[in-house]
Design a protein around this motif. Structure first.
Motif, PDB file in Angstrom:
ATOM      1  N   CYS A   7      76.653  26.319  52.578  1.00  0.00           N
ATOM      2  CA  CYS A   7      75.978  25.150  52.456  1.00  0.00           C
ATOM      3  C   CYS A   7      75.853  24.722  51.086  1.00  0.00           C
ATOM      4  CB  CYS A   7      74.864  25.098  53.136  1.00  0.00           C
ATOM      5  SG  CYS A   7      73.810  23.444  53.052  1.00  0.00           S
ATOM      6  N   ALA A  10      79.127  24.891  48.922  1.00  0.00           N
ATOM      7  CA  ALA A  10      79.943  23.586  49.242  1.00  0.00           C
ATOM      8  C   ALA A  10      79.333  22.313  48.530  1.00  0.00           C
ATOM      9  CB  ALA A  10      80.084  23.458  50.853  1.00  0.00           C
ATOM     10  N   GLU A  11      78.091  22.113  49.002  1.00  0.00           N
ATOM     11  CA  GLU A  11      77.295  20.867  48.066  1.00  0.00           C
ATOM     12  C   GLU A  11      77.424  20.835  46.872  1.00  0.00           C
ATOM     13  OE1 GLU A  11      73.304  20.509  49.697  1.00  0.00           O
ATOM     14  OE2 GLU A  11      74.168  19.863  51.758  1.00  0.00           O
ATOM     15  N   GLU A  14      81.138  20.059  45.609  1.00  0.00           N
ATOM     16  CA  GLU A  14      81.400  18.574  45.972  1.00  0.00           C
ATOM     17  C   GLU A  14      80.797  17.990  44.854  1.00  0.00           C
ATOM     18  OE1 GLU A  14      79.775  18.001  49.845  1.00  0.00           O
ATOM     19  OE2 GLU A  14      81.370  19.057  50.806  1.00  0.00           O
ATOM     20  N   LEU A  35      87.681  23.343  50.000  1.00  0.00           N
ATOM     21  CA  LEU A  35      86.293  22.609  50.439  1.00  0.00           C
ATOM     22  C   LEU A  35      86.493  22.083  52.074  1.00  0.00           C
ATOM     23  CD1 LEU A  35      85.251  20.425  47.362  1.00  0.00           C
ATOM     24  CD2 LEU A  35      84.116  22.395  48.305  1.00  0.00           C
ATOM     25  N   THR A  36      87.383  21.756  52.207  1.00  0.00           N
ATOM     26  CA  THR A  36      87.350  21.446  53.786  1.00  0.00           C
ATOM     27  C   THR A  36      87.340  22.867  54.667  1.00  0.00           C
ATOM     28  OG1 THR A  36      88.723  19.349  53.429  1.00  0.00           O
ATOM     29  CG2 THR A  36      89.047  20.476  55.688  1.00  0.00           C
ATOM     30  N   GLN A  39      83.804  23.646  54.669  1.00  0.00           N
ATOM     31  CA  GLN A  39      82.811  22.866  55.547  1.00  0.00           C
ATOM     32  C   GLN A  39      83.148  23.199  57.095  1.00  0.00           C
ATOM     33  OE1 GLN A  39      80.344  21.396  55.028  1.00  0.00           O
ATOM     34  NE2 GLN A  39      80.259  20.078  53.178  1.00  0.00           N
ATOM     35  N   ARG A  42      81.251  26.475  57.932  1.00  0.00           N
ATOM     36  CA  ARG A  42      79.569  26.166  58.088  1.00  0.00           C
ATOM     37  C   ARG A  42      79.015  26.623  59.228  1.00  0.00           C
ATOM     38  NH1 ARG A  42      76.266  21.283  55.472  1.00  0.00           N
ATOM     39  NH2 ARG A  42      74.306  22.093  55.971  1.00  0.00           N
ATOM     40  N   PRO A 139      82.472  20.483  63.138  1.00  0.00           N
ATOM     41  CA  PRO A 139      82.053  19.536  62.303  1.00  0.00           C
ATOM     42  C   PRO A 139      82.740  18.231  62.527  1.00  0.00           C
ATOM     43  CG  PRO A 139      81.936  21.437  61.139  1.00  0.00           C
ATOM     44  CD  PRO A 139      82.912  21.766  62.211  1.00  0.00           C
ATOM     45  N   PRO A 143      84.390  16.839  53.882  1.00  0.00           N
ATOM     46  CA  PRO A 143      83.793  16.796  52.415  1.00  0.00           C
ATOM     47  C   PRO A 143      83.802  15.356  51.758  1.00  0.00           C
ATOM     48  CG  PRO A 143      84.934  18.765  52.385  1.00  0.00           C
ATOM     49  CD  PRO A 143      85.351  18.056  53.541  1.00  0.00           C
TER      50      PRO A 143
END
Length: 827
Positions: A7, A10-11, A14, A35-36, A39, A42, A139, A143
């Motif tokens: 988490c 990734a944040e 981004e 990044l995809t 996520q 996650r 999800p 991102p």
């Protein structure tokens, strides 16, 4: 913990990519794909976290997920930072540029290949988890490709949101309160209501303000007005120049003319609502409404006056578990790095969290708070409420100043951190205790008897992101080889804390290779030279150069700090032989201590529009001070904490007070050195809660001004606060009505102190130290029934004997619950 790591990595990435996208153009597609995958991983990571306690295979998965996330973070950051530095470098010849382009293509291919390998690793792990029948929902978001943050729907809240929206839109209640314990989901619920389409169509103007513990009526009202009207720059300046009544009247009329919605988030005390409510026509049928969240049922009842109160039950099981996991994550990960029983400054702790990436700008926007520091402080408050962290001291506005961890909780957190390879502690008194495996965070404990600090076995740990040295204060290591080699070998550090080294050190040039560094503290160390390569540290958020002062040599600081545009907290040394430092473009700076007229251009202050804490050392008269203060008025109006040291003497005492009076909203003020006099109008300091005076040489009649300060809670009077001729101080009846802490220290000429009945009715803590001529405690202390702690130190033996049982003054202090008699001053 894999989910938490995924988490915040990734944040953080981004956010980093959105801010530095132009420097990542050649590898953007690969980074976005990675990044995809991160996520998508996650949700799987969260479920694996729950299984790892009794599943060996799950623990292996967690380790691989964690390593992949960290590796991706390092590669992307270091690549882009090198590109940034290269583009900002000096011009090159055409041949050199051509050669660099060829080298760059090779480097880009290598980086692309590494990112693809990490992406494949994450993808394979996810497929492996699916194959092993770990079913989790995919999800429904990817991102974000821009900096815009949209609130995501939260499963399980729909019914609660709809009921609150209906009540807000259709019913007449002007005030709606959501109350419940901290961390239970009040703000999340309010946020969903605030952004709901029906609410957006119903109201014309919107404002969201967070109150928390630190509360200033003027700032909150001004912020609401600004959010209501979305002013131009000229209108903002006009609002800033309004007095309090004008802002209140403006708010009142606007809410009568239009349907306005104000969310007041996290209001703690009933008196805060009483102070705040005047400009809100809450008992008129205007269509404007207030939605407030609070942890205090009394606040909810008082504010709504039999209106609608929503008792916020815990969110569903998954959400509550995730919240607790995040809180426990903060508790066990960084608090544990500090030695046992050490009280940690809350400000430093939150700065470390931000530097590590635990707190992001996305969280700040999501919670609608002013700064990431506010988010971090709220996290600390949650830890306190959960009893994971204990409060050590609170400041003048009740904010947590220091904190500590209970021994049992600390051991539990350290055990979990070791289990998850999050943190390694090396105690040099225990030779066998050394890190194994990949080390991300390393804390080294030294004592005063260490023969050598050189330890090559740690130098290969290039995965370390955080390195903290803990030694005794004023320690003199026999060798600084290992400490200095840190700057050469650990290139991916985000946090480096090396303090209290009194051996002279020239910082090596290799420190410029730590491109990812966000927190660097060399506080109270004897650093005599800093290299120009320090300017490469363009990610720095906190830089502490508050060195110990050597009489022989003053430190040399290169004029490169201006390059650190992300800097938020800068602590400069009192003395330096540097040329003038340029600071004007540090627009994110919140803390500046201690800027000197010797080696800083004071006109740079006009550009530091986010400054909240300012320390100034006046070592020479400031040219065109009045003009400078006028042009810096918008900056100075935001200052909350001010320290002014007068090194020139009586020649500039009026200039000192000009600066003080220009900072009209300060909460804390410390003055060191001569000043002519305080303003006779206490309304010049309406928010002042803490005042420290030292060597100010005030006339004794200035005490009458001090005791009329309306909100003063903490007062410290130190050496020569008053003139040497001052032998008597008087606290008058009705004076110091809100004072809670008073300290008298080193007032060597003071012979008598009188307290009249009715003075200091709220006093809780009193300290007297090194006031050698003071013969006795004032008899008036007997009237102060609120006094709880009375500490006395370095006073004559006769002074102590009068206070002991059977002594002449024992009846004055016998009801004080905690009386501490310290060391005796032998004349």
């Amino acid at each position: 913990m894999a989910e938490a790591v995924v988490c915040f990595v990734a944040e953080g990435l981004e956010e980093f990519v959105s801010r530095n996208g132009e420097y990542l153009s050649e590898i953007r597609d690969q980074v976005q794909l990675a990044l995809t995958e991160l996520q998508l991983m996650r949700s799987f990571a969260k479920f694996v976290d729950r299984r790892q306690g009794d599943d060996v295979k799950a623990r292996i998965w967690v380790g691989r997920i964690r390593d992949a996330a960290y590796d991706l973070e390092v590669i992307v950051e270091t690549y882009s930072l090198k590109v940034i530095l290269r583009r900002k470098g000096v011009s090159q010849t055409a041949m050199k540029r051509y050669a660099c382009m060829f080298i760059d293509r090779i480097r880009v291919r290598k980086i692309e290949s590494k990112i693809c390998d990490i992406t494949n690793t994450i993808s394979e792990l996810r497929l492996s988890l699916q194959t092993n029948r770990i079913e989790v929902p995919i999800p429904n978001y990817l991102p974000p490709r821009d900096t815009e943050l949209h609130p995501h729907p939260i499963v399980g809240l729909e019914a609660k949101v709809e009921e609150l929206v209906m009540h807000l839109v259709e019913n007449e209640d002007p005030v709606i309160a959501i109350w419940g314990m901290g961390g239970i989901g009040k703000t999340t619920l309010a946020k969903e209501v605030y952004h709901h389409n029906a609410v957006r169509h119903r109201f014309d103007c919107f404002a969201w303000v967070c109150i928390s513990e630190q509360f200033e009526v003027r700032r909150v009202r001004e912020e609401i007005l600004v959010q209501f009207i979305s002013p131009t720059n000229e209108q903002r300046e006009e609002i800033a120049s309004m007095d309090d009544d004008e802002i209140a009247i403006g708010l009142f009329h606007l809410q009568r003319e239009k349907r306005c919605l104000v969310v007041i988030d996290d209001i703690w005390r009933t008196k805060d609502w009483i102070f705040l409510q005047d400009p809100f026509p809450v008992y008129d049928a205007t269509g404007s409404k207030i939605l407030l969240t609070t942890r205090n049922q009394e606040v909810a009842l008082y504010a709504t006056r039999n209106g609608f109160i929503w008792h916020c039950d815990p969110l569903n099981g998954d959400e509550s578990w995730e919240l607790f996991e995040n809180i426990a994550f903060f508790g066990r990960n960084d608090r544990g790095q500090f030695p046992e029983d050490l009280e940690i400054p809350a400000k430093e702790l939150t700065q470390l969290w931000i530097a590590e990436g635990f707190i992001s700008l996305a969280q700040q926007k999501q919670r609608l708070l002013a700064t990431v520091e506010d988010v971090a402080y709220n996290c600390l408050s949650e830890l306190v409420e959960r009893r994971i962290v204990q409060v050590g001291k609170r400041g003048s506005v009740r904010k947590i100043k220091t904190c500590r961890m209970h021994d049992f909780m600390r051991e539990l957190c350290l055990s979990k951190a070791r289990e998850e390879d999050f943190l390694k502690i090396v105690n040099f008194s225990n030779i066998g205790h050394e890190p194994t495996g990949k080390v991300r965070r390393l804390a080294l404990y030294f004592d005063g008897n260490d023969v050598e600090l050189v330890s090559s076995r740690y130098e290969s740990h290039d995965n370390v992101r955080s390195l903290l040295f803990f030694g005794p204060k004023n320690w003199i290591p026999k060798s600084t080889t290992y400490i200095l080699s840190t700057f050469k070998d650990l290139k991916f550090l985000r946090v480096l804390k090396v303090e209290y080294m009194v051996r002279e050190v020239r910082l090596p040039t290799e420190i410029g290779n730590m491109l990812c560094l966000r927190f660097l503290s060399l506080r109270k160390s004897n650093i005599i030279w800093l290299p120009p390569s320090l300017g490469n540290l363009i990610c720095l958020q906190t830089l502490n150069l508050d060195f110990c002062h050597s009489n022989d040599r003053t430190p040399i600081i290169p004029n490169v700090i201006w390059k650190m545009e992300q800097l938020r907290h800068l602590y400069l040394p009192y003395y330096s032989s540097s040329s003038v430092l340029r600071l004007s473009n540090l627009c994110n700076l919140q803390t500046l201590s201690c800027v000197s007229s010797d080696f800083c251009d004071m006109s740079d202050l006009t550009k530091l529009t986010n400054l909240r804490k300012l320390g100034i050392r006046l070592s020479r008269p400031v040219q065109n001070l009045e003009e400078l203060l006028r042009s810096a008025s918008s900056t100075l109006n935001r200052i909350q904490s001010l320290f002014v040291k007068n090194d020139v003497g009586v020649n500039i005492q009026e200039e000192v007070m000009q600066i003080v009076l220009s900072c009209c909203r300060i909460y804390k003020l410390k003055l060191y050195g001569p000043i002519k006099e305080l303003s006779t109008d206490p309304q010049h300091y309406p928010n002042l809660t803490k005042l420290s005076l030292c060597e100010c040489h005030l006339e004794d009649d200035q005490m009458a001004i001090l005791e009329r300060l309306p909100n003063l809670r903490i007062l410290s009077l130190q050496s020569l606060s008053f003139q040497e001729s001052t032998k008597t101080l008087v606290c008058s009846s009705g004076g110091f009505l809100r004072l809670e802490t008073l300290s008298l220290e080193d007032l060597k000429t003071l012979e008598e102190w009188r307290i009249e009945e009715g003075a200091m009715p709220s006093l809780l803590q009193l300290g007297i130290r090194c006031c050698y001529r003071l013969k006795t405690v004032p008899h008036g202390l007997i009237y102060i029934t609120s006094l709880r702690d009375f500490t006395i130190g370095r006073m004559p033996r006769t002074f102590y004997s009068r206070l002991q049982e059977g002594g002449e003054d024992f009846h004055i202090v016998r009801r004080v619950p905690c009386l501490v008699l310290g060391d005796v001053h032998e004349e």
